[in-house]
Design a protein around this motif. Structure first.
Motif, PDB file in Angstrom:
ATOM      1  N   ARG A 137      60.529  83.597  11.291  1.00  0.00           N
ATOM      2  CA  ARG A 137      59.654  84.290  12.239  1.00  0.00           C
ATOM      3  C   ARG A 137      60.255  85.637  12.600  1.00  0.00           C
ATOM      4  NH1 ARG A 137      57.887  81.597  17.960  1.00  0.00           N
ATOM      5  NH2 ARG A 137      56.755  80.245  16.508  1.00  0.00           N
ATOM      6  N   VAL A 139      60.125  88.458  15.671  1.00  0.00           N
ATOM      7  CA  VAL A 139      59.717  88.713  17.051  1.00  0.00           C
ATOM      8  C   VAL A 139      59.500  90.217  17.166  1.00  0.00           C
ATOM      9  CG1 VAL A 139      60.375  88.516  19.475  1.00  0.00           C
ATOM     10  CG2 VAL A 139      61.078  86.742  17.830  1.00  0.00           C
ATOM     11  N   GLU A 161      55.648  86.825  16.244  1.00  0.00           N
ATOM     12  CA  GLU A 161      55.612  86.537  17.686  1.00  0.00           C
ATOM     13  C   GLU A 161      55.470  87.838  18.459  1.00  0.00           C
ATOM     14  OE1 GLU A 161      59.041  85.517  20.859  1.00  0.00           O
ATOM     15  OE2 GLU A 161      58.893  84.037  19.260  1.00  0.00           O
ATOM     16  N   SER A 244      52.475  83.454  17.607  1.00  0.00           N
ATOM     17  CA  SER A 244      53.038  83.050  18.890  1.00  0.00           C
ATOM     18  C   SER A 244      52.867  84.147  19.934  1.00  0.00           C
ATOM     19  CB  SER A 244      54.532  82.732  18.704  1.00  0.00           C
ATOM     20  OG  SER A 244      55.079  82.244  19.910  1.00  0.00           O
ATOM     21  N   LYS A 246      54.139  85.263  23.712  1.00  0.00           N
ATOM     22  CA  LYS A 246      55.243  84.945  24.630  1.00  0.00           C
ATOM     23  C   LYS A 246      55.009  85.528  26.022  1.00  0.00           C
ATOM     24  CE  LYS A 246      60.205  85.556  25.246  1.00  0.00           C
ATOM     25  NZ  LYS A 246      61.370  86.308  24.789  1.00  0.00           N
TER      26      LYS A 246
END
Length: 310
Positions: A137, A139, A161, A244, A246
């Motif tokens: 992944r 971020v 993400e 994702s 956050k």
């Protein structure tokens, strides 16, 4: 019905873990200051074990932050911590420093890695490079706009993400700048607190902005004066199937995080399942979040709609 992103939150303690999972979070990021940057709270090894037990009993995920920059003195102890995380059966490790990648390869090759170098995760080419090295992944940096996020998601071979809510870091120095300043003023450092609890701010009268500033084992951190909030602009990212979302809980109460988590859960589900209904209700979600905002902290859309200037 669209694919729903994971809703990822940062709880400050075990009590918050229970409450935020109940409020609709799918995953949490926790860890300890020694290895992780700007965490909402400190989780000892015992806490990590307990949080993992709670989360896994509800089929939710636990990611542990090891995204600090490691000088040589700490590199030797990384293996021990990674081994512990592997035994605890956490779902992933967030890293920025390649030392963590090398350690995981050696002692826990099956552990999922999330590449997070804060400001430099800005394109799919680099994300895919780290993907080939073992990251599952990326971020994304908070300083890129919606077009760039969608483009990265379209071309990335790894999960993506994105931070959708909360404060973001503007500056970090490994030096203890507040401590140095206080020492220069002749203050007693034993008495003067410099951590998150102290609630110190830098004030910019020109912009009427207050930047939270605190110091910990990783140095000095200056945070954004506003919180990102994109609850009313989720369509593009949900359509692009970003993996994702956050919500960062740094310097927020658990009560605040509970409400924010529940609102985003509802908004994300509606946006994926019933777009018309979401369009009707998204202003309400934003209004509810504005109600609980701390004094002096405005909500804004961060860099999501800024023009990219090359």
């Amino acid at each position: 019905m669209g694919k729903k992103p994971e809703l990822l939150v940062t709880p400050k303690d075990i009590d918050a873990v229970k409450k935020l999972l109940k409020a609709g979070a799918d995953a949490i990021v926790i860890g300890e200051e020694r290895y992780g940057l700007r965490l909402a709270g400190e989780f000892t090894r015992e806490d990590v074990k307990e949080a993992t037990k709670i989360a896994h009993s509800q089929a939710k995920k636990v990611y542990v932050a090891m995204n600090a920059l490691f000088h040589n003195d700490k590199v030797d102890e990384l293996a021990d911590y990674v081994k512990f995380l592997k035994e605890t059966d956490v779902d992933g490790i967030t890293f920025g420093d390649p030392a963590v990648l090398m350690t995981v390869r050696e002692v826990a090759p099956d552990l999922k890695l999330h590449w997070n170098t804060e400001t430099t995760v800005t394109n799919w080419f680099t994300a895919n490079y780290w993907g080939r090295k073992g990251a599952k992944r990326a971020v994304l940096a908070r300083e890129i706009n919606m077009d760039a996020i969608v483009e990265i998601k379209e071309n990335a071979d790894v999960e993506v993400e994105v931070q959708v809510h909360g404060m973001t870091n503007m500056f970090q120095s490994k030096r203890t700048l507040i401590g140095n300043y206080m020492q220069f003023q002749g203050k007693n450092l034993e008495v003067e607190k410099r951590d998150k609890e102290r609630n110190l701010h830098l004030f910019d009268p020109e912009r009427n902005a207050r930047y939270p500033i605190f110091e910990d084992e990783n140095g000095t951190h200056i945070m954004s004066p506003n919180d990102i909030c994109i609850i009313d602009e989720l369509e593009d990212m949900i359509d692009a199937e970003v993996d994702s979302f956050k919500i960062d809980g740094l310097l927020k109460t658990t009560e605040y995080m509970e409400i924010a988590t529940a609102l985003y859960r509802e908004a994300m589900d509606l946006c994926a399942d019933d777009r018309d209904e979401y369009e009707e209700r998204k202003e309400d979600y934003l209004a509810k979040l504005e109600e609980i905002q701390p004094k002096n902290r405005k909500l804004d859309t961060g860099f999501f709609f800024k023009e990219t200037v090359y």
